[in-house]
Write a protein that holds these residues in place. Structure first.
Motif, mmCIF file in Angstrom:
data_model
loop_
_atom_site.group_PDB
_atom_site.id
_atom_site.type_symbol
_atom_site.label_atom_id
_atom_site.label_comp_id
_atom_site.label_asym_id
_atom_site.label_seq_id
_atom_site.Cartn_x
_atom_site.Cartn_y
_atom_site.Cartn_z
ATOM 1 N N ARG A 208 0.839 -1.201 0.000
ATOM 2 C CA ARG A 208 0.000 0.000 0.000
ATOM 3 C C ARG A 208 0.872 1.248 0.000
ATOM 4 N N THR A 209 0.243 2.368 -0.389
ATOM 5 C CA THR A 209 0.898 3.667 -0.295
ATOM 6 C C THR A 209 0.503 4.331 1.015
ATOM 7 N N SER A 210 1.442 5.064 1.597
ATOM 8 C CA SER A 210 1.139 5.793 2.830
ATOM 9 C C SER A 210 0.483 7.136 2.547
ATOM 10 N N LEU A 211 0.469 7.562 1.279
ATOM 11 C CA LEU A 211 -0.077 8.873 0.936
ATOM 12 C C LEU A 211 -1.585 8.952 1.161
ATOM 13 N N SER A 212 -2.250 7.816 1.110
ATOM 14 C CA SER A 212 -3.696 7.802 1.348
ATOM 15 C C SER A 212 -4.036 7.328 2.755
ATOM 16 N N ALA A 213 -3.014 7.142 3.597
ATOM 17 C CA ALA A 213 -3.242 6.636 4.952
ATOM 18 C C ALA A 213 -3.687 7.750 5.881
ATOM 19 N N ASP A 214 -4.416 7.377 6.933
ATOM 20 C CA ASP A 214 -4.750 8.330 7.981
ATOM 21 C C ASP A 214 -3.476 8.741 8.710
ATOM 22 N N PRO A 215 -3.403 9.989 9.188
ATOM 23 C CA PRO A 215 -2.225 10.406 9.944
ATOM 24 C C PRO A 215 -2.155 9.686 11.283
ATOM 25 N N SER A 222 -1.849 4.735 13.230
ATOM 26 C CA SER A 222 -2.141 4.409 11.836
ATOM 27 C C SER A 222 -0.832 3.994 11.193
ATOM 28 N N GLY A 223 -0.840 2.840 10.543
ATOM 29 C CA GLY A 223 0.394 2.362 9.921
ATOM 30 C C GLY A 223 0.545 0.871 10.065
ATOM 31 N N PRO A 224 1.779 0.353 10.033
ATOM 32 C CA PRO A 224 2.014 -1.081 10.179
ATOM 33 C C PRO A 224 1.488 -1.596 11.514
ATOM 34 N N ILE A 225 0.987 -2.812 11.493
ATOM 35 C CA ILE A 225 0.457 -3.433 12.700
ATOM 36 C C ILE A 225 0.697 -4.934 12.597
#
Length: 585
Positions: A208-215, A222-225
Motif C-alpha cells: 500500500r501507499t502511505s499517501l492515502s493513509a490516515d495520519p 495508523s500504519g504497520p500493525i
C-alpha cells in the motif's frame, strides 16, 4: 494594580494556551495529503532486490492512473459478498479491488462506498498477492496470467479457483473463498508433476501507499500493525519503517498488515505455521507487509498446500471479537484502545448497549452521562462536604493570612496545622475532577476510534465523530467558507461555554483574585479549545455540566448554610470591589 497585572497575565496565558492548542492540533492531527507522485523504478532502494520475494508489481508507472482506467484493463473475477464488492485481477492473481458496501465515503447518501483496495499505479494503491518463491524454478509472479479453473464469481457460497502451469512440471492452484463479513481465505497448493524434488517457500504480502493513509499521532495509531505471542504491536509508523529500513516481527507472527483509524488490511497465518511477519519500505511512499512461511520440499508426484486468511474491512469491534473468538489471536486489539483501555472497553460496550435500546447514539451518550454522574454522586457529596468545611474555616484562614502575610513559610505551617485541627482536606474537592479525567479521555478514545460512531446523526449533527458543522462565523453555512481551526465555533461549543460559566458562577468564589479571573476566563477559553473536537464529546460534556448544575442546586438545598455563606462572601467581595474602584477613581 496587582489585580490588573494578574488579569493581564491571565489573558496572556489564556491566549498562549488557545493558540498553542490550535498549533498542536494542526501538528498532531494534520490533514491527509492528496497523493501526487507515483513510484518509479529508480526510487526503489538498492537493498530491496535482496529482500524482495517478488519485486515485479511494486513499481508503479511514472504517471498515476485513475481507478476506473486500471480496472478496465485485463481480465477480472468479480467479488460480491454481503459486505464486500470488487474483483480479483487474473494478472498476478492480485486482490486489488475492494469496496465496503455498508460504509460510505462521507455523510452524503450518494457519496458511494469506501474503497479499501485499489490497483497498483493508482493514487491510493493498496492490494494483496499470494505466491511461492524458489531458486532455479519458475514460480508465478506479478505478471503471471492465471486461468480460472472453477467459479465465475467469488461469493459467500461460491469460491473461485485459479490455476497456472509453469511448463516445467509444476502446477500452481489458488482457491479463494469469502465469508459473510470481511475475511477471505486463500488456499494455495502446488503439485509437482516432474521427476525431482523442488524446494519452495509460500508467502503473502500486502502493498500500500502511505499517501492515502490516515495520519498517525500519539493518540491514534495508523500504519504497520502485527500480532504475535507478545500481543499487538503498535510501535511502528511509516516514517520509522523508512528510518530502520524495515520492521520484523519475528517467528510466530499471528497476523500482519496495515491499519487506519477505521480500516484494516491484514494477513493471518491460517494453518498454525511458524510464519515470519515483517514490513518493508519500497520507496516513493510504498510499503509492503509480508508473511513468509518455512520452506517446503515438494517431492515428485506430491502436492503441498498452504492457507492464509486476508482481512480487508472495517474495524467493527463486534466483528473483530467474533474473529478473535474463532481463533485469530488478539484481533479485537487491532483497535488501539490505548492506556485507558480498561475503561474504554466497558464504556464502549455500555454505549453500544444503550444505543441498542434508544436507537440513537446522541441519546445513548446522554444516557451514558446520566449513568456516570449517578455513580459519581457519592463522590460529589463528599466534595460539597469538603467545600462546606473549607468555608467554615475561612475566617480563621483570613486571620492567619493577615498575621503572617510577610512570612510565607510560617503561614504554610500554620495553615497545615489549622487543616489538621479542623479535620479539613483541601484536596478532597479535587477528587471528582481527577476521576473525570480518565472517563473524559476514555470517551474521547471511543468517539475517535469506534467506527460504529462514524456518520451517526443527532439533531442537526450528521456525524457525531466529527466536529459540530454549524459554525457561527459562517452563519451556520449560509456563507461559503469554513472558519479555520479554533475559530470554528459551533452551537455545541457555545453551549459548553455557557454551561461551564453557570457552573463556575454557582460555585463559591475563590479567595484569590487571580483565581477568580482565571475561572471567569476558563469557560470561554474551553469553548475555543473544544470546538474542533467530536460533537459527541461536546454533547457528553454539556450534559455533564447541566447535571452538575442540577446536582449543585440539590446539594445546596440540602446544605443551606453553605449557600448562605457563599452569597454572603460574594456580597462582601462585591462591596470590596466597589470600594477599591471608588478609591482608584
Amino acid at each position: 494594580m496587582d489585580n490588573n497585572r494578574n488579569l493581564i497575565l491571565a489573558v496572556l496565558l489564556s491566549a498562549l494556551l488557545l493558540f498553542g492548542w490550535d498549533y498542536a492540533m494542526r501538528t498532531f492531527y494534520p490533514e491527509v495529503e492528496t497523493p501526487t507522485e507515483a513510484a518509479s523504478a529508480e526510487d526503489v532502494p538498492a537493498e530491496r532486490a535482496e529482500n524482495a520475494i517478488d519485486a515485479g508489481d511494486e513499481v508503479a508507472p511514472a504517471e498515476l492512473v485513475d481507478v476506473e482506467t486500471a480496472l478496465a484493463g485485463g481480465q477480472r473475477v468479480p467479488i460480491d459478498a454481503p459486505e464486500i464488492v470488487g474483483s480479483i485481477n487474473l494478472v498476478g492473481a492480485r486482490i486489488d479491488d475492494i469496496d465496503l458496501k455498508t460504509h460510505r465515503q462521507s455523510v452524503e447518501r450518494d457519496s458511494g462506498p469506501v474503497r479499501l483496495f485499489s490497483p497498483a499505479g493508482t493514487a491510493a494503491q493498496h492490494y494483496a498477492r499470494f505466491g511461492w518463491a524458489g531458486d532455479g524454478v519458475a514460480t508465478p509472479g506479478a505478471q503471471t496470467v492465471w486461468r480460472v479453473l472453477e467459479g465465475e464469481r467469488l461469493t459467500q457460497d461460491t469460491p473461485v479457483t485459479l490455476v497456472w502451469d509453469n511448463g516445467q512440471g509444476l502446477r500452481f492452484v489458488t482457491r479463494f473463498s469469502i465469508d459473510d463479513r470481511y475475511m477471505l481465505t486463500v488456499a494455495q497448493a502446488v503439485h509437482n508433476g516432474g521427476n525431482g524434488t523442488v524446494a519452495l517457500r509460500p508467502y503473502g504480502f500486502i502493498t500500500r501507499t502511505s499517501l492515502s493513509a490516515d495520519p498517525s499521532n500519539f493518540n491514534v495509531h495508523s500504519g504497520p500493525i502485527a500480532a504475535n505471542g507478545d500481543g499487538v504491536n503498535f510501535d511502528w509508523d511509516y516514517d520509522e519503517v523508512d528510518e530502520e529500513r524495515g520492521a520484523s516481527f519475528g517467528n510466530g507472527t499471528d497476523w500482519v498488515g496495515f491499519t487506519d483509524i477505521y480500516w484494516l488490511s491484514a494477513m493471518i497465518d491460517g494453518g498454525g505455521e511458524n510464519a515470519v511477519g515483517s514490513v518493508r519500505p519500497l520507496g516513493s511512499s510504498l510499503y509492503r507487509a509480508e508473511l513468509l512461511y518455512d520452506p517446503v520440499n515438494v517431492a515428485a508426484g506430491a502436492t503441498v498446500g498452504n492457507t492464509t486468511r486476508l482481512f480487508a474491512g472495517a474495524k467493527e469491534s463486534s466483528v473483530l471479537s467474533d474473529y478473535q473468538n474463532a481463533g485469530v489471536a488478539g484481533f479485537n486489539n487491532a483497535i488501539d484502545w490505548g492506556w485507558f483501555g480498561i475503561i474504554v472497553w466497558p464504556m464502549w460496550q455500555l454505549l453500544i448497549f444503550l444505543f441498542g435500546i434508544v436507537g440513537n447514539f446522541g441519546v445513548a451518550i446522554i444516557c451514558l452521562t446520566l449513568i456516570i454522574r449517578f455513580l459519581m454522586f457519592p463522590v460529589a457529596q463528599k466534595q460539597f462536604t469538603s467545600m462546606a468545611q473549607m468555608r467554615a474555616v475561612q475566617p480563621k484562614m483570613k486571620a492567619l493570612q493577615e498575621r503572617y502575610k510577610d512570612d510565607r513559610v510560617q503561614l504554610q505551617q500554620e495553615m497545615a496545622k489549622l487543616y489538621k485541627e479542623e479535620k479539613v482536606n483541601p484536596l478532597a474537592g479535587c477528587l471528582p475532577i481527577f476521576l473525570q479525567i480518565p472517563i473524559f479521555f476514555a470517551l474521547y478514545k471511543v468517539l475517535r476510534l469506534a467506527i460504529e460512531m462514524r456518520h451517526q446523526p443527532f439533531l442537526y449533527v450528521k456525524d457525531l465523530s466529527a466536529p459540530d458543522p454549524a459554525h457561527i462565523l459562517n452563519l451556520f453555512g449560509l456563507l461559503d467558507f469554513t472558519p479555520p481551526g479554533f475559530l470554528g465555533i459551533g452551537i455545541l461549543a457555545v453551549l459548553l461555554g455557557v454551561t461551564m460559566w453557570l457552573q463556575f458562577k454557582l460555585n463559591p468564589a475563590a479567595m484569590d483574585p487571580m483565581q477568580q479571573q482565571i475561572f471567569m476566563l476558563m469557560p470561554w477559553l474551553m469553548m475555543f479549545v473544544m470546538a474542533p473536537f467530536a460533537a459527541g464529546l461536546l454533547i457528553y460534556w454539556i450534559t455533564s455540566n447541566i447535571l452538575t448544575l442540577a446536582q449543585q442546586w440539590f446539594l445546596y438545598s440540602r446544605n443551606p448554610q453553605l449557600k448562605a455563606q457563599m452569597l454572603k462572601e460574594k456580597e462582601e467581595k462585591a462591596r470590596e470591589a466597589q470600594r477599591a474602584k471608588a478609591e482608584a477613581g
